[in-house]
Design a protein around this motif. Structure first.
Motif, PDB file in Angstrom:
ATOM      1  N   LYS A 259      -5.773   0.070  -8.536  1.00  0.00           N
ATOM      2  CA  LYS A 259      -5.117   1.209  -9.184  1.00  0.00           C
ATOM      3  C   LYS A 259      -5.400   1.282 -10.684  1.00  0.00           C
ATOM      4  O   LYS A 259      -5.440   2.375 -11.251  1.00  0.00           O
TER       5      LYS A 259
ATOM      6  N   ASP B 105       0.823  -1.211   0.000  1.00  0.00           N
ATOM      7  CA  ASP B 105       0.000   0.000   0.000  1.00  0.00           C
ATOM      8  C   ASP B 105       0.857   1.261   0.000  1.00  0.00           C
ATOM      9  O   ASP B 105       0.475   2.286  -0.562  1.00  0.00           O
TER      10      ASP B 105
ATOM     11  N   CYS C  24       0.343  -7.997  -3.980  1.00  0.00           N
ATOM     12  CA  CYS C  24       0.046  -6.836  -4.835  1.00  0.00           C
ATOM     13  C   CYS C  24      -1.163  -7.061  -5.736  1.00  0.00           C
ATOM     14  O   CYS C  24      -1.511  -6.179  -6.535  1.00  0.00           O
TER      15      CYS C  24
ATOM     16  N   SER D 281      -6.053  -1.869   0.502  1.00  0.00           N
ATOM     17  CA  SER D 281      -6.243  -3.067  -0.321  1.00  0.00           C
ATOM     18  C   SER D 281      -5.099  -4.060  -0.143  1.00  0.00           C
ATOM     19  O   SER D 281      -5.313  -5.272  -0.056  1.00  0.00           O
ATOM     20  N   GLY D 282      -3.863  -3.559  -0.089  1.00  0.00           N
ATOM     21  CA  GLY D 282      -2.720  -4.448   0.098  1.00  0.00           C
ATOM     22  C   GLY D 282      -2.717  -5.082   1.475  1.00  0.00           C
ATOM     23  O   GLY D 282      -2.438  -6.276   1.629  1.00  0.00           O
TER      24      GLY D 282
ATOM     25  N   TYR E 255      -3.888  -4.494  -4.972  1.00  0.00           N
ATOM     26  CA  TYR E 255      -3.352  -3.162  -5.268  1.00  0.00           C
ATOM     27  C   TYR E 255      -3.435  -2.882  -6.765  1.00  0.00           C
ATOM     28  O   TYR E 255      -3.880  -1.811  -7.190  1.00  0.00           O
TER      29      TYR E 255
ATOM     30  N   GLU F 293     -11.863  -5.528  -0.304  1.00  0.00           N
ATOM     31  CA  GLU F 293     -11.515  -4.157  -0.684  1.00  0.00           C
ATOM     32  C   GLU F 293     -12.739  -3.247  -0.668  1.00  0.00           C
ATOM     33  O   GLU F 293     -12.625  -2.038  -0.446  1.00  0.00           O
TER      34      GLU F 293
END
Length: 425
Positions: free
Chosen positions: A134, A78, A127, A364-365, A130, A354
């Protein structure tokens, strides 16, 4: 309001980033499981006695690495992002995977290498969420996570079958087997994995980007920043994490005892592409289909909860069938159905995490790290629990334990809120 909407953009390049990420995820899983189906052949090469069960530590390396590292690396993801964390993970996987070539006769050094490349796998796997947050809009995030899961399964398929396909020396216990021939064969296999890992790591750094210039969704207000302790106080987060504990217990634990479970049910296990391989491949192939199909459907209908409930309930039934059936055809079919539902639930569960208000994109991570921590704890303890519940040659109570825990998970999931609803604009 118009200024915010102008800054939101979905980039086609997101699929390229997802692809190269998935490829390093895949090769890490494959390297971890290099020795899984050639364990008997490799044991003497590593300097161990033929019946030394210490060899199982090579497979236990990844769950152990996750138990130690998953939470802190999830938080690191994160803060530092995809390129730093997943990139470093790819380098570790490649480095320690290649070192095995030169240390193959020393079991303890090989174990260190397995732990090192498993640490790299933790950095990559944490990840997953993530990347989806993103790069992908909300209505594609379960699908994006499903694609990552697809590469995980492909890696496991490679690790469990490619080594066997590339094994040209005599099998252990057959005429002509020698440690020298086995060592030469396994070194060649390790070279192939190392070269593949180097190529894919270079490709990742050439193509991947941490995040797009503009976010794929309307960004959250800074005032909505969430401390990790808020996430840890949310019972729904713990319910999903318990689901990971149970799911990994079944996926890793059940596959770990298949070699002895099937003969105990009267289903013969032979070297090469026999019943054992067919059951495992059925589990993984249909899991691959489910990870994509059900994730896409979940995004399309904007629902998470029904998929989680059905997957865990059907998974409990199929676990019982796989663990008790004496007909190989039924076992292979049930393994496929189990894989379809049990594997598909992982990307949907990660998206659900999430989407909880206590988590959001900012954690999220960390939420993925927590889920994978519990999952790998379940995988590690699952093997021990299943063996401890075995009575003589029977695994009936071991299977019953898996079924009951999965039914409990299904009942608990029924109490969480629906998170997949379409956001009102």
């Amino acid at each position: 309001m118009s200024n915010v909407s102008e800054e939101v953009r979905v980039y086609g390049y997101r699929w390229a980033v997802l692809l190269v990420f998935g490829l390093i995820f895949m090769v890490g899983q494959a390297m971890w499981l290099t020795f899984s189906l050639i364990r008997a052949e490799v044991t003497p090469v590593l300097g161990l006695a033929a019946d030394d069960q210490t060899i199982v530590l090579l497979t236990a390396s990844q769950p152990l690495a996750f138990i130690v590292l998953s939470l802190p690396i999830g938080i690191l993801a994160d803060r530092k992002g995809l390129i730093v964390v997943a990139g470093m993970g790819a380098i570790l996987q490649t480095l320690f995977g290649a070192l095995r070539i030169f240390l193959i006769t020393d079991f303890w050094m090989i174990l260190v290498c397995q732990l090192g490349l498993s640490a790299g796998s933790v950095m990559v796997q944490d990840c997953i969420t993530y990347l989806s947050v993103k790069w992908f809009p909300r209505n594609e995030r379960a699908l994006a996570t499903g694609f990552s899961t697809l590469f995980m399964i492909l890696g496991m398929l490679l690790g469990t079958t490619l080594s066997l396909l590339l094994w040209t020396a005599p099998m252990y216990g057959t005429p002509g087997y020698t440690v020298g021939l086995a060592q030469a064969n396994v070194v060649n296999i390790l070279y192939i994995y190392a070269i593949l890992a180097i190529i894919l790591t270079v490709l990742f750094f050439a193509v991947a980007r941490d995040k797009p210039k503009h976010p794929p969704d309307i960004p959250e207000e800074i005032s909505e920043k969430r401390p990790a302790k808020t996430m840890l106080k949310d019972r729904n987060v713990w319910i999903i994490s318990f689901g990971f504990f149970v799911g990994f217990s079944i996926f890793i634990g059940l596959t770990g005892i298949l070699e002895t479970l099937l003969p105990s049910l009267g289903i013969p296990v032979t070297a090469g592409f026999g019943n054992l391989v067919f059951v495992e491949v059925s589990l993984l192939i249909f899991g691959l289909v489910g990870a994509l199909g059900l994730s896409a459907l979940s995004d399309f209908v904007h629902k998470r909860k029904p998929f989680l409930i059905v997957a865990t309930f059907v998974g409990a039934i199929m676990t019982y069938v796989v663990g008790t059936s004496t007909a190989v055809g039924i076992t292979i079919l049930a393994a496929g159905v189990l894989g379809f539902f049990l594997v598909s639930v992982m990307p949907i569960a990660l998206s659900t995490l999430e989407e909880f208000k206590s988590v959001g994109p900012q954690l999220s991570g960390a939420s993925a790290g927590l889920a994978f921590w519990f999952g790998n704890l379940g995988a590690f303890l699952g093997l021990l629990i299943l063996e401890s519940l075995r009575v003589g040659g029977s695994y009936f109570y071991s299977i019953l334990y898996l079924v009951v825990t999965l039914l409990i998970a299904s009942a608990l999931v029924a109490t969480i809120p629906e998170t997949g609803k379409r956001e009102k604009s």
